[in-house]
Design a protein around this motif. Structure first.
Motif, PDB file in Angstrom:
ATOM      1  N   GLN A  15      29.851-109.186  -1.657  1.00 23.27           N
ATOM      2  CA  GLN A  15      31.039-108.543  -2.214  1.00 23.27           C
ATOM      3  C   GLN A  15      32.190-109.543  -2.282  1.00 23.27           C
ATOM      4  N   CYS A  30      35.350-112.922   0.729  1.00 23.68           N
ATOM      5  CA  CYS A  30      33.955-113.061   0.320  1.00 23.68           C
ATOM      6  C   CYS A  30      33.060-112.621   1.469  1.00 23.68           C
ATOM      7  N   THR A 227      22.719-114.950  -9.778  1.00 22.93           N
ATOM      8  CA  THR A 227      23.177-113.617  -9.374  1.00 22.93           C
ATOM      9  C   THR A 227      24.608-113.659  -8.856  1.00 22.93           C
ATOM     10  N   ILE A 228      24.930-114.676  -8.055  1.00 19.84           N
ATOM     11  CA  ILE A 228      26.295-114.812  -7.532  1.00 19.84           C
ATOM     12  C   ILE A 228      27.288-115.004  -8.669  1.00 19.84           C
ATOM     13  N   THR A 230      27.135-113.908 -11.682  1.00 19.84           N
ATOM     14  CA  THR A 230      27.373-112.616 -12.326  1.00 19.84           C
ATOM     15  C   THR A 230      28.374-111.799 -11.519  1.00 19.84           C
ATOM     16  N   CYS A 231      28.222-111.769 -10.203  1.00 16.97           N
ATOM     17  CA  CYS A 231      29.156-111.033  -9.346  1.00 16.97           C
ATOM     18  C   CYS A 231      30.552-111.644  -9.388  1.00 16.97           C
ATOM     19  N   GLN A 232      30.632-112.966  -9.483  1.00 22.01           N
ATOM     20  CA  GLN A 232      31.938-113.614  -9.615  1.00 22.01           C
ATOM     21  C   GLN A 232      32.651-113.144 -10.877  1.00 22.01           C
ATOM     22  N   GLU A 234      32.186-110.427 -12.598  1.00 27.83           N
ATOM     23  CA  GLU A 234      32.556-109.016 -12.486  1.00 27.83           C
ATOM     24  C   GLU A 234      33.820-108.843 -11.644  1.00 27.83           C
ATOM     25  N   ALA A 235      33.940-109.598 -10.551  1.00 26.08           N
ATOM     26  CA  ALA A 235      35.120-109.503  -9.694  1.00 26.08           C
ATOM     27  C   ALA A 235      36.370-109.986 -10.423  1.00 26.08           C
TER      28      ALA A 235
END
Length: 251
Positions: A15, A30, A227-228, A230-232, A234-235
């Motif tokens: 997250q 993080c 994957t990380i 992509t999450c970055q 999105e955040a």
């Protein structure tokens, strides 16, 4: 299955809590499993003396682990009067990793100070610091961009990092402390969102490894970094910024 029930190619729960604190230009908490790192970015309206007049900016990083981050209290390095070799190595790694994707020539004569403070440690603190710090840097650059600070894109790409290793003879992704402390091979991989390597730190812990194992570890790492990344994104977008506006392709 591993001790925490994950597959060998599965990341811990992740997250990025954006704007976790209000004062910095950008801040992110993080979380990678039980590891938590507060990453902040502050602006200084000057550059190191050796860069003055160049028109280029600078980015530097500092790293610290709070005394209660592990199950045994550690001394504050300030109380010892000097930074440890481990801390120096990690903060230089964070700075190198971020500078690899920041176009310093488009930053203007300003310095971005990146601070990564480990609140809780359970393996992978340096990799979590890099992944979280990029989000904080992107938030800070986004705010400067809105204020009209830049005439050209200031990012080449994203950057993220993850640990991999060989545990009980098997390559695994994202090691918590219980695995990291017993791994036969331990490796940290830093790469861009487009899959280009920034740095690879790997060593055999009382063991050796062959090319086939190295390739397997790198493949695991790149999958995790994808994957990380992509999450970055999105955040950053959840905070109201568009990463594409700050990016220009690698020349």
């Amino acid at each position: 299955m591993r001790s925490d029930g994950r597959r060998v190619d599965e990341l811990r729960p992740m997250q990025f809590e954006v704007d976790f604190t209000e004062q910095p230009l950008g801040s992110v908490l993080c979380s990678m499993g039980r590891t938590r790192v507060l990453c902040t970015v502050c602006e200084e309206a000057s550059v190191p003396r050796w860069m003055k007049g160049s028109g280029k900016g600078w980015l530097t990083a500092e790293y610290s682990m709070l005394p209660g981050a592990t199950n045994t209290r550690s001394d504050r390095e300030a109380s010892r009067g000097k930074v440890s070799g481990r801390t120096m190595e990690i903060q230089r790694l964070i700075g190198r990793s971020l500078r690899a994707v920041v176009r310093l020539e488009n930053l203007g004569e300003r310095t971005l100070w990146v601070d990564c403070d480990v609140l809780q440690a359970d393996g992978g603190t340096r990799t979590a610091s890099i992944s979280g710090a990029f989000v904080a840097v992107a938030l800070g650059l986004g705010r400067l961009d809105r204020a009209g600070a830049f005439k050209a894109p200031v990012l080449r790409d994203q950057v993220a990092a993850i640990s991999v290793g060989v545990v009980d003879g098997k390559p695994v992704l994202d090691l918590p402390y219980v695995e990291d402390s017993t791994a036969e091979v331990d490796m940290n991989v830093i790469a861009t969102g487009s899959g280009r390597f920034v740095e690879v730190q790997g060593t055999g812990e009382e063991a050796t490894f062959v090319r086939r194992e190295l390739d397997a570890l790198l493949d695991l790492a790149l999958g995790g970094i994808e994957t990380i990344a992509t999450c970055q994104r999105e955040a950053i977008e959840a905070a109201g910024f568009t990463l594409a506006r700050l990016l220009s392709p690698e020349s």
